[in-house]
Write a protein that holds these residues in place. Structure first.
Motif, short mmCIF file in Angstrom:
data_model
loop_
_atom_site.label_atom_id
_atom_site.label_comp_id
_atom_site.label_asym_id
_atom_site.label_seq_id
_atom_site.Cartn_x
_atom_site.Cartn_y
_atom_site.Cartn_z
N UNK A 89 9.91 13.02 -0.48
CA UNK A 89 11.27 12.82 -0.04
C UNK A 89 11.71 12.45 -1.34
N UNK A 90 12.73 13.12 -1.92
CA UNK A 90 13.32 12.77 -3.27
C UNK A 90 14.15 11.54 -3.07
N UNK A 91 14.55 10.94 -2.35
CA UNK A 91 15.26 9.56 -2.24
C UNK A 91 14.35 8.48 -2.17
N UNK A 92 12.99 8.63 -1.82
CA UNK A 92 11.96 7.51 -1.86
C UNK A 92 11.69 7.22 -3.22
N UNK A 93 11.27 6.02 -3.56
CA UNK A 93 10.75 5.44 -4.61
C UNK A 93 9.25 5.72 -4.74
N UNK A 94 8.67 5.87 -5.41
CA UNK A 94 7.39 6.38 -5.82
C UNK A 94 6.23 5.52 -4.94
N UNK A 95 6.57 4.12 -4.95
CA UNK A 95 5.49 3.56 -4.53
C UNK A 95 5.68 3.58 -2.93
N UNK A 96 6.94 3.87 -2.32
CA UNK A 96 7.19 3.96 -0.97
C UNK A 96 6.75 5.20 -0.63
N UNK A 97 6.79 6.42 -1.43
CA UNK A 97 6.20 7.65 -1.19
C UNK A 97 4.70 7.68 -0.81
N UNK A 98 4.01 6.89 -1.76
CA UNK A 98 2.67 6.67 -1.64
C UNK A 98 2.31 5.96 -0.56
N UNK A 99 3.15 4.99 0.01
CA UNK A 99 2.55 4.16 1.14
C UNK A 99 2.84 4.86 2.23
N UNK A 100 4.04 5.73 2.21
CA UNK A 100 4.32 6.56 3.50
C UNK A 100 3.17 7.46 3.64
N UNK A 101 2.71 8.30 2.65
CA UNK A 101 1.56 9.21 2.77
C UNK A 101 0.21 8.37 3.47
N UNK A 119 -2.50 1.76 -8.06
CA UNK A 119 -2.80 3.07 -8.44
C UNK A 119 -1.88 3.89 -9.66
N UNK A 120 -0.77 3.39 -9.28
CA UNK A 120 0.42 4.03 -10.38
C UNK A 120 -0.04 3.43 -11.66
N UNK A 121 -0.30 2.03 -11.93
CA UNK A 121 -0.50 1.40 -13.02
C UNK A 121 -1.84 1.91 -13.75
N UNK A 122 -3.00 2.26 -12.86
CA UNK A 122 -4.15 2.86 -13.38
C UNK A 122 -3.98 4.19 -13.88
N UNK A 123 -2.99 5.03 -13.17
CA UNK A 123 -2.96 6.15 -13.71
C UNK A 123 -1.86 6.40 -14.90
N UNK A 124 -1.19 5.32 -15.40
CA UNK A 124 -0.46 5.37 -16.61
C UNK A 124 1.19 5.48 -16.21
N UNK A 125 1.43 5.33 -14.77
CA UNK A 125 2.71 5.39 -14.30
C UNK A 125 3.15 4.08 -13.93
N UNK A 126 2.75 3.03 -14.26
CA UNK A 126 3.36 1.68 -13.80
C UNK A 126 4.81 1.56 -14.22
N UNK A 127 5.20 2.46 -15.26
CA UNK A 127 6.77 2.07 -15.36
C UNK A 127 7.65 2.80 -14.35
N UNK A 128 7.10 3.38 -13.62
CA UNK A 128 7.51 4.40 -12.67
C UNK A 128 7.78 4.01 -11.31
N UNK A 129 7.15 2.64 -11.02
CA UNK A 129 6.97 2.50 -9.75
C UNK A 129 8.02 2.42 -8.76
N UNK A 130 9.23 1.82 -9.61
CA UNK A 130 10.55 1.63 -8.67
C UNK A 130 11.36 2.98 -8.95
N UNK A 131 11.07 3.99 -9.59
CA UNK A 131 11.92 4.95 -9.61
C UNK A 131 11.60 5.87 -8.33
N UNK A 132 12.92 6.63 -8.07
CA UNK A 132 13.07 7.55 -6.87
C UNK A 132 12.53 8.71 -7.61
N UNK A 133 11.94 9.44 -6.35
CA UNK A 133 11.18 10.88 -6.77
C UNK A 133 11.91 11.85 -7.49
N UNK A 134 13.26 11.74 -7.20
CA UNK A 134 14.28 12.68 -7.91
C UNK A 134 14.10 12.52 -9.33
N UNK A 135 13.89 11.34 -9.73
CA UNK A 135 14.06 10.82 -11.11
C UNK A 135 12.78 11.06 -12.01
#
Length: 309
Positions: A89-101, A119-135
């Motif tokens: 879902x493009x309007x979800x934040x990254x952490x929300x999308x993961x938690x939803x799944x 998980x995002x921190x461990x994968x090198x995506x810690x900077x993107x946790x609050x970004x929406x999927x579309x971003x």
């Protein structure tokens, strides 16, 4: 009696679409705790096989078990699945999308959000946790979807062409994540037509072409289907050396020769070359790669189809 040493089994799986047998009698046995690759060119039947194993579609013939259960959907909460067709879902934040799944697999929302951030921190995506999927970039969004498939800590992780469309940086991140899941104790089953990933990751593999299993075994078993190659560079190159080398010897363009290792070993040949005055400037034994094995099994045409995909 359940086979607890096997996470996935299939016997004689057949799937027809119209008059075409897309999967034609596939047998698979995936040991628990291993990384297992299903390899083959595009159109080989890999995705259809995975979908039958997961119970997404039913086989026309054959049997399969998933985590010891012959009804795959009954154990779906213990499985993580990354389909070939990505979708978030493009309007979800990254952490929300993961938690939803994770919630779709029975994980509570609070735990899912906490694990998602970790998980995002461990994968090198810690900077993107609050970004929406579309971003997110395509590669980052694909990794987020993968994290969503592991957030509930499944016993079995099934990935369909997980490296498709990823840049080299995200491919490396994905490989590290797969290894981490294996180390956690999960069994990983993934399909690919890219031999390099399978060669680095797989404990065992199946090669499918034309809907049929063409090979099953370990990486060592796969390489053992082809002889090793030798690369020999004489110290004193001269005319006539080809007469002493094996019949398939070909020059490398730089004064050296490549040929199949003789059945009796290379020592006798080297003695002949030394006695004839050619000497040895360089010698290396080259084991066959998975790419070489794949070409031999499925053919050059199928390999070109995979490269063009």
């Amino acid at each position: 009696m359940l086979r607890t040493d096997l996470a996935v089994t299939a016997s004689g799986l057949v799937k027809r679409f119209g008059d075409r047998r897309v999967v034609d009698g596939v047998d698979i046995a995936v040991p628990t705790g291993m990384i297992y690759g299903v390899l083959g060119p595009n159109g080989a039947g890999k995705t259809t096989t995975l979908r039958m194993l997961l119970g997404i579609i039913e086989p026309d013939e054959g049997e399969r078990t998933l985590l010891g259960n012959d009804s795959p959907r009954d154990v779906s909460d213990r499985v993580g699945y990354l389909p070939e067709e990505r979708g978030l879902y493009p309007s979800m934040k990254a952490t929300q999308a993961i938690a939803f799944m994770g919630a779709l697999r029975g994980l509570d929302w609070k735990t899912g959000r906490k694990r998602a951030a970790e998980l995002m921190e461990a994968a090198g995506l810690g900077h993107a946790t609050d970004l929406k999927i579309r971003k997110l970039s395509k590669g980052m969004a694909q990794l987020v979807q993968l994290l969503g498939s592991v957030v509930h800590q499944p016993d079995l992780l099934v990935l369909d062409e997980p490296f498709s469309g990823l840049d080299p940086v995200n491919q490396e991140r994905l490989e590290k994540l797969i290894l981490a899941e294996r180390d956690r104790g999960a069994t990983i089953l993934f399909s690919t037509h890219v031999m390099a990933h399978a060669e680095r990751l797989c404990d065992r593999l199946t090669i499918i072409a034309g809907g049929k299993v063409r090979f099953e075994g370990s990486m060592a078993d796969a390489r053992a289907t082809m002889p090793h190659k030798a690369h020999y560079v004489p110290h004193h190159p001269a005319d006539g050396i080809a007469a002493l080398l094996p019949a398939d010897a070909t020059p490398d363009g730089g004064g050296g020769w490549r040929f199949t290792m003789p059945d009796e070993g290379i020592e006798t040949l080297l003695v002949k070359l030394i006695d004839a005055g050619y000497g040895i400037s360089g010698l290396s034994i080259e084991r066959p790669s998975l790419h070489d094995v794949f070409v031999r099994i499925v053919g050059e045409q199928a390999l070109q189809q995979a490269a063009d995909a």
